[in-house]
Design a protein around this motif. Structure first.
Motif, mmCIF file in Angstrom:
data_model
loop_
_atom_site.group_PDB
_atom_site.id
_atom_site.type_symbol
_atom_site.label_atom_id
_atom_site.label_comp_id
_atom_site.label_asym_id
_atom_site.label_seq_id
_atom_site.Cartn_x
_atom_site.Cartn_y
_atom_site.Cartn_z
ATOM 1 N N THR A 12 74.708 12.377 57.644
ATOM 2 C CA THR A 12 73.838 11.173 57.409
ATOM 3 C C THR A 12 71.814 11.974 57.637
ATOM 4 O OG1 THR A 12 74.939 9.491 58.043
ATOM 5 C CG2 THR A 12 72.735 9.006 58.657
ATOM 6 N N LEU A 13 71.380 12.158 58.565
ATOM 7 C CA LEU A 13 70.244 12.931 59.127
ATOM 8 C C LEU A 13 70.141 13.380 57.333
ATOM 9 C CD1 LEU A 13 70.362 13.589 62.807
ATOM 10 C CD2 LEU A 13 69.285 11.035 61.412
ATOM 11 N N ASN A 14 71.049 14.446 56.606
ATOM 12 C CA ASN A 14 70.707 15.545 55.338
ATOM 13 C C ASN A 14 70.787 14.724 54.567
ATOM 14 O OD1 ASN A 14 71.145 17.818 57.229
ATOM 15 N ND2 ASN A 14 72.908 18.117 56.619
ATOM 16 N N ASP A 15 71.199 13.807 54.139
ATOM 17 C CA ASP A 15 71.228 12.495 53.407
ATOM 18 C C ASP A 15 69.627 11.774 53.788
ATOM 19 O OD1 ASP A 15 73.718 13.484 51.661
ATOM 20 O OD2 ASP A 15 74.785 11.550 53.184
ATOM 21 N N LEU A 16 70.206 11.798 54.965
ATOM 22 C CA LEU A 16 68.176 10.783 54.985
ATOM 23 C C LEU A 16 66.818 11.588 55.019
ATOM 24 C CD1 LEU A 16 66.869 8.658 55.379
ATOM 25 C CD2 LEU A 16 66.771 9.228 58.400
ATOM 26 N N GLY A 17 67.207 12.488 54.460
ATOM 27 C CA GLY A 17 66.054 13.980 54.577
ATOM 28 C C GLY A 17 65.829 14.481 53.030
ATOM 29 N N LEU A 18 66.954 14.397 52.694
ATOM 30 C CA LEU A 18 66.586 14.344 51.097
ATOM 31 C C LEU A 18 66.571 12.682 50.084
ATOM 32 C CD1 LEU A 18 71.023 16.364 50.179
ATOM 33 C CD2 LEU A 18 68.406 17.537 49.861
ATOM 34 N N LEU A 19 66.953 12.001 50.280
ATOM 35 C CA LEU A 19 65.830 11.004 49.989
ATOM 36 C C LEU A 19 64.415 10.845 50.195
ATOM 37 C CD1 LEU A 19 65.962 7.374 48.856
ATOM 38 C CD2 LEU A 19 66.779 6.923 51.023
ATOM 39 N N ILE A 20 63.598 11.175 51.742
ATOM 40 C CA ILE A 20 62.751 10.603 52.033
ATOM 41 C C ILE A 20 62.106 12.035 51.048
ATOM 42 C CG2 ILE A 20 61.448 11.875 53.480
ATOM 43 C CD1 ILE A 20 63.105 10.535 56.004
ATOM 44 N N LEU A 21 63.023 12.899 50.682
ATOM 45 C CA LEU A 21 61.765 14.330 49.476
ATOM 46 C C LEU A 21 61.918 13.384 48.713
ATOM 47 C CD1 LEU A 21 61.086 16.939 49.677
ATOM 48 C CD2 LEU A 21 63.193 18.241 49.560
ATOM 49 N N ARG A 22 63.341 13.432 48.079
ATOM 50 C CA ARG A 22 63.205 12.430 46.778
ATOM 51 C C ARG A 22 61.836 11.686 46.934
ATOM 52 N NH1 ARG A 22 68.724 10.304 46.830
ATOM 53 N NH2 ARG A 22 67.570 8.673 46.073
ATOM 54 N N LEU A 23 61.826 10.838 47.738
ATOM 55 C CA LEU A 23 60.690 9.837 47.536
ATOM 56 C C LEU A 23 59.912 10.359 47.433
ATOM 57 C CD1 LEU A 23 62.519 6.457 49.258
ATOM 58 C CD2 LEU A 23 62.419 7.033 46.816
ATOM 59 N N TRP A 24 59.041 11.214 48.670
ATOM 60 C CA TRP A 24 57.995 11.134 48.486
ATOM 61 C C TRP A 24 57.776 12.826 46.947
ATOM 62 C CZ3 TRP A 24 53.018 11.559 50.258
ATOM 63 C CH2 TRP A 24 52.457 12.181 50.285
ATOM 64 N N ILE A 25 58.012 13.849 46.672
ATOM 65 C CA ILE A 25 57.731 14.204 46.205
ATOM 66 C C ILE A 25 57.934 13.656 44.037
ATOM 67 C CG2 ILE A 25 60.151 15.365 45.160
ATOM 68 C CD1 ILE A 25 57.231 17.706 45.983
ATOM 69 N N GLY A 26 59.006 12.654 44.561
ATOM 70 C CA GLY A 26 58.602 11.758 42.645
ATOM 71 C C GLY A 26 57.964 11.055 42.761
ATOM 72 N N GLY A 27 57.706 10.191 44.268
ATOM 73 C CA GLY A 27 56.511 9.298 43.748
ATOM 74 C C GLY A 27 54.916 10.369 43.971
ATOM 75 N N ALA A 28 54.657 11.480 43.873
ATOM 76 C CA ALA A 28 53.460 12.490 44.177
ATOM 77 C C ALA A 28 53.187 12.463 43.150
ATOM 78 C CB ALA A 28 53.452 13.108 45.445
ATOM 79 N N MET A 29 54.122 12.862 42.498
ATOM 80 C CA MET A 29 54.208 13.120 41.269
ATOM 81 C C MET A 29 53.833 12.309 39.973
ATOM 82 S SD MET A 29 54.523 16.223 38.617
ATOM 83 C CE MET A 29 54.533 17.443 39.786
ATOM 84 N N LEU A 30 54.577 11.257 40.338
ATOM 85 C CA LEU A 30 54.286 9.935 39.282
ATOM 86 C C LEU A 30 53.114 10.253 39.543
ATOM 87 C CD1 LEU A 30 55.911 8.087 37.746
ATOM 88 C CD2 LEU A 30 56.090 7.238 39.259
ATOM 89 N N VAL A 31 52.187 9.217 41.053
ATOM 90 C CA VAL A 31 51.485 9.024 40.828
ATOM 91 C C VAL A 31 49.585 9.397 40.354
ATOM 92 C CG1 VAL A 31 49.971 7.822 42.801
ATOM 93 C CG2 VAL A 31 52.405 7.357 42.479
ATOM 94 N N ALA A 32 50.328 11.239 41.238
ATOM 95 C CA ALA A 32 48.670 11.632 41.499
ATOM 96 C C ALA A 32 49.239 12.521 39.707
ATOM 97 C CB ALA A 32 49.194 12.997 42.218
ATOM 98 N N HIS A 33 49.764 12.797 38.937
ATOM 99 C CA HIS A 33 50.299 13.420 37.868
ATOM 100 C C HIS A 33 50.500 12.497 36.747
ATOM 101 C CE1 HIS A 33 48.976 16.572 40.581
ATOM 102 N NE2 HIS A 33 50.267 16.986 41.474
ATOM 103 N N GLY A 34 51.821 12.384 36.520
ATOM 104 C CA GLY A 34 52.035 11.865 35.743
ATOM 105 C C GLY A 34 51.119 10.281 34.892
ATOM 106 N N MET A 35 50.446 9.419 36.061
ATOM 107 C CA MET A 35 50.660 8.519 35.637
ATOM 108 C C MET A 35 49.579 8.610 34.898
ATOM 109 S SD MET A 35 53.388 6.136 35.925
ATOM 110 C CE MET A 35 51.761 4.546 34.728
#
Length: 141
Positions: A12-35
């Protein structure tokens, strides 16, 4: 340190870590570079770098597609391994082509994004994702 985390919690902690990483790296790329690229598409389309010789507008379209579209899908955990590919390629081109002659510090930024994308290509999105939900409904998970 592993002995401090009960073995039943580790997946569960591994899956939670992947979720946090997906949300962070995806959100950072989207907001800071893509938009910003999408919002200023007309302005950037005439001067955007064209490392593949496709034209500035086409190169910008590919970058926006990765940085906006693929980032959104990555955050949702949908087609995660597939959408990680254009994101990884975009960052490798940024690091080694666009910033090829620049000092390491310029390359490092793009590579800091590239590593999580490579990680998602290898690991998938984890249990807290649409990919997992779809696989479970199909009986694959």
């Amino acid at each position: 340190m592993e002995h401090l985390i009960p073995s039943r919690l580790r997946p569960t902690l591994n899956d939670l870590g992947l979720l946090i990483l997906r949300l962070w790296i995806g959100g950072a790329m989207l907001v800071a570079h893509g938009m910003p690229k999408l919002s200023n598409f007309g302005e950037y389309s005439t001067s955007f770098p064209d490392p593949l010789g496709l034209s500035s507008p086409v190169s910008l379209t590919l970058a926006v597609g990765a940085e906006v579209g693929a980032s959104l899908l990555l955050m949702l955990g949908l087609a995660t391994r597939v959408v990680s590919v254009p994101l990884l390629v975009t960052m490798l081109i940024a690091a080694f082509v666009i910033h090829g002659d620049d000092p390491w510090q310029k390359k490092e930024f793009a590579l800091m994004y590239a590593v999580p994308y490579l990680t998602f290509m290898l690991t998938g999105p984890g249990r807290f994702s649409l990919d997992h939900l779809i696989a479970r409904k199909k009986g694959d998970a």
